[in-house]
Write an enzyme that holds these catalytic residues in place. Sequence first.
Site, PDB file in Angstrom:
ATOM      1  N   TYR A 141       0.819  -1.216   0.000  1.00 18.26           N
ATOM      2  CA  TYR A 141       0.000   0.000   0.000  1.00 18.26           C
ATOM      3  C   TYR A 141       0.857   1.272   0.000  1.00 18.26           C
ATOM      4  CZ  TYR A 141      -4.723  -1.856   0.655  1.00 18.26           C
ATOM      5  OH  TYR A 141      -5.945  -2.457   0.479  1.00 18.26           O
ATOM      6  N   LYS A 191       3.200 -15.206   1.917  1.00 19.25           N
ATOM      7  CA  LYS A 191       3.552 -16.067   0.781  1.00 19.25           C
ATOM      8  C   LYS A 191       5.060 -16.242   0.790  1.00 19.25           C
ATOM      9  CE  LYS A 191       1.537 -17.008  -2.763  1.00 19.25           C
ATOM     10  NZ  LYS A 191       1.111 -18.350  -3.269  1.00 19.25           N
ATOM     11  N   ASP A 224      -2.729 -18.009   0.343  1.00 24.02           N
ATOM     12  CA  ASP A 224      -3.720 -18.615  -0.561  1.00 24.02           C
ATOM     13  C   ASP A 224      -4.362 -19.837   0.095  1.00 24.02           C
ATOM     14  OD1 ASP A 224      -1.278 -19.960  -0.732  1.00 24.02           O
ATOM     15  OD2 ASP A 224      -1.475 -20.451  -2.856  1.00 24.02           O
ATOM     16  N   ASP A 248      -6.416  -7.173   3.630  1.00 24.58           N
ATOM     17  CA  ASP A 248      -7.547  -6.539   2.953  1.00 24.58           C
ATOM     18  C   ASP A 248      -8.442  -7.613   2.331  1.00 24.58           C
ATOM     19  OD1 ASP A 248      -9.053  -4.373   1.877  1.00 24.58           O
ATOM     20  OD2 ASP A 248      -8.039  -4.647  -0.042  1.00 24.58           O
ATOM     21  N   ASP A 252     -12.258  -9.260   3.924  1.00 25.21           N
ATOM     22  CA  ASP A 252     -13.528  -9.246   3.177  1.00 25.21           C
ATOM     23  C   ASP A 252     -14.095 -10.658   3.108  1.00 25.21           C
ATOM     24  OD1 ASP A 252     -13.516  -6.513   2.641  1.00 25.21           O
ATOM     25  OD2 ASP A 252     -14.026  -6.780   0.526  1.00 25.21           O
TER      26      ASP A 252
END
Length: 364
Positions: A141, A191, A224, A248, A252
């Site tokens: 970000y 990751k 993932d 983020d 959600d």
Amino acid sequence: MANPSLLILPGDGIGPEVMTEVRKVIDWMATKGTTFDVSEDLVGGVAYDAHGTPLTDETMERAQGVDAVLLGAVGGPQYDTLDFSLKPERGLLRLRKEMDLFANLRPAQCFDALADFSSLKRDVVSGLDIMIVRELTSGVYFGEPRGIFEEGNERVGINTQRYTESEIERVARSAFELARKRQNRLCSMEKANVMESGVLWREVVQKIGDTEYPDVELSHMYADAGAMQLTRWPKQFDVIVTDNLFGDLLSDLAAMLTGSLGMLPSASLGLPMANGRPKAMYEPVHGSAPDIAGQGKANPIACILSFAMALRYSFDMGGAADAVEGAVEKVLADGLRTADLIGEEGRAPVSTSEMGDAIIAALD
Ligand code: IPM
Ligand code: MG
């Protein structure tokens, strides 16, 4: 002692409507003897309309000076074509960055009355209570270099994922501390199989666990696989700690497990101020929902629960926070539903303000 101070930034879209309902809870608290000094200001598209910037320096300064900021939502289609630096979202990102709100707490709790609204089966989500701790002030970000550059005869878009050890350490500590107050389990997601920043993330979280929190059960997962496990069997998790971008996405996803994005609050916490309270901003996880703005259809619960988080994390008023959360649970159990929660039963939805009034009645 001075009254605790709050800066309210309703923002765009449904932000002002849901904030009106939070004001009712603040007023209710005053009748019970807790008075907040409340001020209000602009952020996002409305600030751009008034001042040509999504957050003025004066508003930024006011935010730095209060005990807690409550934010509604920012954004709207009329701002989509603005230069990147003027978009409503930049106002929000500036608040997070300059207040250094590095630990973003996003609980995903499934209210029993709403378990059937989830896209997953009831037994997968009922009783779900997890907490995602998202790093909020660094990563892709904010990393440099960033931009759209010319390269040969074409353009290239660049963003940079960047984490320092100290940035990872401080958010890891926040997550371990929370885990201790819950089920004492923490899962860290990155990751590390493809990103060096992920390798460092895993190493540092493990080191903090080994040296400072050996009592907390720590595990690691690739983000993932974490997304897959969150939809397969979310109740395996207690606290999850992850970076800004994965947080983020995963928050959600976790929010939707609970049935509606309209239910989920968040707290963004920084370092302690001189009075011992953490720098803090509270906001619903949902956005500005311009499609339903101004129609009394918005669900005010996420914003009201965000205020409950403020009571708990900024003002040490856990009892009052429990009362607000209990009132929300009661109105849902009573069958009250805003439009976002209306399923096949065909029951008429209540408006934003009717939901707010019902929560106040339940508090009484
Ligand atoms: C969130 C939002 C923001 C983010 C946007 C509005 C900038 O999606 O708080 O999750 O990406 O962080
Ligand atoms: Mg988001």
